[in-house]
Design an enzyme around this catalytic site. Structure first.
Site, PDB file in Angstrom:
ATOM      1  N   CYS A 107       0.828  -1.210   0.000  1.00 40.74           N
ATOM      2  CA  CYS A 107       0.000   0.000   0.000  1.00 40.74           C
ATOM      3  C   CYS A 107       0.859   1.256   0.000  1.00 40.74           C
ATOM      4  O   CYS A 107       0.518   2.248  -0.660  1.00 40.74           O
ATOM      5  CB  CYS A 107      -0.951  -0.016   1.191  1.00 40.74           C
ATOM      6  SG  CYS A 107      -2.124  -1.399   1.108  1.00 40.74           S
ATOM      7  N   SER A 108       1.972   1.210   0.692  1.00 36.55           N
ATOM      8  CA  SER A 108       2.891   2.353   0.672  1.00 36.55           C
ATOM      9  C   SER A 108       3.499   2.527  -0.720  1.00 36.55           C
ATOM     10  O   SER A 108       3.586   3.645  -1.236  1.00 36.55           O
ATOM     11  CB  SER A 108       4.001   2.167   1.718  1.00 36.55           C
ATOM     12  OG  SER A 108       3.460   2.280   3.013  1.00 36.55           O
TER      13      SER A 108
END
Length: 186
Positions: free
Chosen positions: A68-69
């Protein structure tokens, strides 16, 4: 007109994935929720965002996880390309808005808002994913799904894929194709 645009996008290879939650042509549910941009919390309404042009609405499982980062950083790197095509980007997860406020400054680089998806949004966009933590308790998070929503509120592209990589390029290609077909919105 909308059917012609969807057909043109499909011919260009931008059809919905077989695993996508909502399909191209579906009406995107309007919502109002709390979001954050550059660490500042605000009220985000989809209908208001669509007045500016197409919206890339991407759901991700959890802030500050590796995939997600990486996905947020990739969207941030390409935000100028999305804006050049007349589109805005909104990230959403089931995370609380205070966590997303921090995420908006760090991984989103203050470039686009992230918002908290409550149960209704998760249901309306068919992105519920059950996750069982190390403690054995189940929780609902959001599946990695991206939508491109036309200003009229219809979905013109959707993709559900656990890999973060394809989401940025596929949504960018879609908004570029949309801008080419609708120069007044770009």
């Amino acid at each position: 007109m909308r059917a012609m645009m969807i057909a043109a996008l499909a011919a260009a290879g931008f059809a919905a994935s077989a695993d996508a939650a909502l399909k191209s042509g579906a009406t995107a549910a309007d919502f109002t929720t709390r979001g954050a941009l550059a660490g500042k919390v605000f009220t985000l309404n989809l209908k208001e965002q669509l007045k500016k042009g197409p919206v890339v609405l991407y759901f991700f499982p959890a802030a500050f996880t590796p995939g997600c980062s990486a996905e947020a950083r990739a969207f941030a790197e390409h935000i100028g390309d999305f804006k050049a095509a007349g589109a805005s980007v909104i990230g959403m997860s089931a995370d609380p808005v205070d966590k997303l406020a921090d995420f908006s400054t760090k991984d989103c680089a203050n470039k686009f808002p992230v918002a908290s998806a409550g149960p209704r949004v998760i249901s309306d966009y068919d992105v519920a994913l059950t996750y069982t933590g190390r403690d054995g308790k189940a929780a609902t998070i959001t599946n990695r799904t991206s939508y491109v929503i036309a200003p009229d509120g219809h979905i013109i592209f959707s993709l559900t894929d656990p890999a973060a990589g394809p989401h940025v390029q596929n949504t960018l290609d879609t908004v570029r194709a949309y801008a080419k077909a609708h120069p007044t919105h770009s």
